[in-house]
Scaffold this motif. Structure first.
Motif, PDB file in Angstrom:
ATOM      1  N   UNK A  20      -0.061 -12.186  -2.032  1.00 56.57           N
ATOM      2  CA  UNK A  20       0.331 -11.890  -3.415  1.00 56.57           C
ATOM      3  C   UNK A  20       1.825 -11.625  -3.552  1.00 56.57           C
ATOM      4  N   UNK A  21       2.369 -10.817  -2.627  1.00 59.00           N
ATOM      5  CA  UNK A  21       3.748 -10.348  -2.784  1.00 59.00           C
ATOM      6  C   UNK A  21       4.712 -10.903  -1.735  1.00 59.00           C
ATOM      7  N   UNK A  22       4.179 -11.609  -0.738  1.00 56.17           N
ATOM      8  CA  UNK A  22       5.038 -12.204   0.273  1.00 56.17           C
ATOM      9  C   UNK A  22       5.576 -11.228   1.292  1.00 56.17           C
ATOM     10  N   UNK A  23       4.991 -10.025   1.361  1.00 56.54           N
ATOM     11  CA  UNK A  23       5.392  -9.022   2.351  1.00 56.54           C
ATOM     12  C   UNK A  23       4.137  -8.485   3.029  1.00 56.54           C
ATOM     13  N   UNK A  24       4.311  -7.857   4.193  1.00 56.50           N
ATOM     14  CA  UNK A  24       3.154  -7.398   4.956  1.00 56.50           C
ATOM     15  C   UNK A  24       2.472  -6.193   4.320  1.00 56.50           C
ATOM     16  N   UNK A  25       3.214  -5.380   3.585  1.00 51.04           N
ATOM     17  CA  UNK A  25       2.626  -4.191   2.973  1.00 51.04           C
ATOM     18  C   UNK A  25       3.326  -3.850   1.671  1.00 51.04           C
ATOM     19  N   UNK A  26       2.549  -3.751   0.598  1.00 52.62           N
ATOM     20  CA  UNK A  26       3.094  -3.413  -0.714  1.00 52.62           C
ATOM     21  C   UNK A  26       2.035  -2.672  -1.504  1.00 52.62           C
ATOM     22  N   UNK A  27       2.395  -1.508  -2.041  1.00 51.20           N
ATOM     23  CA  UNK A  27       1.474  -0.732  -2.866  1.00 51.20           C
ATOM     24  C   UNK A  27       1.723  -1.098  -4.324  1.00 51.20           C
ATOM     25  N   UNK A  28       0.696  -1.583  -4.995  1.00 48.54           N
ATOM     26  CA  UNK A  28       0.842  -2.082  -6.359  1.00 48.54           C
ATOM     27  C   UNK A  28       0.584  -0.994  -7.392  1.00 48.54           C
ATOM     28  N   UNK A  29       1.346  -1.035  -8.479  1.00 46.17           N
ATOM     29  CA  UNK A  29       1.048  -0.185  -9.624  1.00 46.17           C
ATOM     30  C   UNK A  29      -0.197  -0.700 -10.340  1.00 46.17           C
ATOM     31  N   UNK A  30      -0.654   0.037 -11.343  1.00 48.57           N
ATOM     32  CA  UNK A  30      -1.894  -0.325 -12.032  1.00 48.57           C
ATOM     33  C   UNK A  30      -1.786  -1.692 -12.683  1.00 48.57           C
ATOM     34  N   UNK A  31      -0.738  -1.917 -13.444  1.00 45.60           N
ATOM     35  CA  UNK A  31      -0.577  -3.176 -14.154  1.00 45.60           C
ATOM     36  C   UNK A  31      -0.451  -4.337 -13.188  1.00 45.60           C
ATOM     37  N   UNK A  32       0.299  -4.137 -12.099  1.00 46.51           N
ATOM     38  CA  UNK A  32       0.442  -5.176 -11.086  1.00 46.51           C
ATOM     39  C   UNK A  32      -0.911  -5.538 -10.486  1.00 46.51           C
ATOM     40  N   UNK A  33      -1.693  -4.523 -10.148  1.00 47.75           N
ATOM     41  CA  UNK A  33      -3.007  -4.771  -9.548  1.00 47.75           C
ATOM     42  C   UNK A  33      -3.919  -5.529 -10.503  1.00 47.75           C
ATOM     43  N   UNK A  34      -3.962  -5.109 -11.761  1.00 45.64           N
ATOM     44  CA  UNK A  34      -4.870  -5.762 -12.699  1.00 45.64           C
ATOM     45  C   UNK A  34      -4.411  -7.184 -13.043  1.00 45.64           C
ATOM     46  N   UNK A  35      -3.122  -7.460 -12.890  1.00 48.33           N
ATOM     47  CA  UNK A  35      -2.611  -8.794 -13.164  1.00 48.33           C
ATOM     48  C   UNK A  35      -2.764  -9.731 -11.965  1.00 48.33           C
ATOM     49  N   UNK A  36      -2.529  -9.194 -10.744  1.00 46.32           N
ATOM     50  CA  UNK A  36      -2.450 -10.069  -9.574  1.00 46.32           C
ATOM     51  C   UNK A  36      -3.481  -9.735  -8.498  1.00 46.32           C
ATOM     52  N   UNK A  37      -4.194  -8.631  -8.651  1.00 43.85           N
ATOM     53  CA  UNK A  37      -5.142  -8.113  -7.672  1.00 43.85           C
ATOM     54  C   UNK A  37      -4.380  -7.564  -6.460  1.00 43.85           C
ATOM     55  N   UNK A  38      -5.099  -7.184  -5.400  1.00 46.83           N
ATOM     56  CA  UNK A  38      -4.436  -6.558  -4.270  1.00 46.83           C
ATOM     57  C   UNK A  38      -5.399  -6.179  -3.180  1.00 46.83           C
ATOM     58  N   UNK A  39      -4.992  -5.195  -2.359  1.00 47.64           N
ATOM     59  CA  UNK A  39      -5.829  -4.784  -1.242  1.00 47.64           C
ATOM     60  C   UNK A  39      -6.221  -3.318  -1.365  1.00 47.64           C
ATOM     61  N   UNK A  40      -6.676  -2.733  -0.258  1.00 45.17           N
ATOM     62  CA  UNK A  40      -7.403  -1.459  -0.274  1.00 45.17           C
ATOM     63  C   UNK A  40      -6.772  -0.340  -1.098  1.00 45.17           C
TER      64      UNK A  40
END
Length: 224
Positions: A122-142
């Motif tokens: 999603x973000x092109x990096x090994x670790x990134x913590x997404x904000x709420x809007x980012x997660x709901x727009x692009x999804x994410x991990x744990x």
């Protein structure tokens, strides 16, 4: 549960956000606050600084902005300016009249519908913590599921002191993972992106927490 089985097995290779931190970093300057009966039967140490967790400090700022921007939409559907705001309105309005237990179930199921995606994808990096809007727009991990659930439950009346995002080791799969812990009067309940079931922390013998946090405090954990 819509989390792909393969993704669940490769959730995180290391504890998210801890790439540059050791246990010494996370426990330095903090005080003991548990005796083996704390979260997941650990001894825990607490601190009021997030210097060791810069990703969380960034997410707190962005999530607060997201929640403020969503509130007009929650109050009036005509004010919804994005799909993320509409999604937020859907869960907050549906759950606000529910009982406490029903809110937990609804929020857990709602966000578990998002497909699991690796940060590299999603973000092109090994670790990134997404904000709420980012997660709901692009999804994410744990941890991204846990962050969204944390702030949704806060909007639904849960106190900050009752919520913690927990970064842990899954000893069965030998991977890092993240869950949301909800503190009840006589138990700690776990909201997990891998299941719609909500169980006591005592049921998870294979989960070993490394650190946890809410918006004011972080805790380091050591298995007793």
């Amino acid at each position: 549960m819509l989390v792909p089985a393969l993704a669940a097995l490769v959730c995180l290779g290391t504890a998210p956000g801890a790439e540059a931190q050791t246990l010494g970093d996370l426990t330095r300057g903090i005080k003991k606050s548990g005796k083996g009966t704390a979260l997941f039967q650990t001894v825990e140490f607490q601190s009021k600084t997030f210097k060791a967790l810069p990703q969380w400090a960034r997410v707190v700022r962005s999530a607060r902005r997201d929640v403020r921007s969503f509130r007009p939409c929650v109050q009036d559907a005509s004010q919804c300016q994005s799909k993320q705001a509409k999604s937020w309105r859907a869960i907050v309005t549906a759950a606000r009249a529910m009982s406490r237990k029903e809110k937990l179930i609804a929020v857990n199921k709602f966000f578990n519908r998002w497909p699991y995606k690796l940060d590299r994808e999603v973000y092109g990096v090994s670790e990134y913590w997404a904000g709420i809007s980012e997660f709901m727009r692009r999804s994410g991990d744990c941890e991204d599921y846990s962050i969204a659930k944390y702030y949704a439950l806060k909007e639904l009346g849960f106190k900050e002191s009752e919520l913690r995002i927990v970064i842990l080791k899954d000893r069965i799969r030998n991977i890092g993972h993240a869950v949301l812990a909800v503190y009840e009067p006589n138990d700690i309940l776990i909201l997990d992106s891998l299941s719609n079931l909500i169980l006591s922390h005592k049921k998870y013998k294979h989960y070993v927490p490394q650190y946890s946090m809410n918006e004011t405090t972080r805790w380091a954990h050591i298995k007793s």
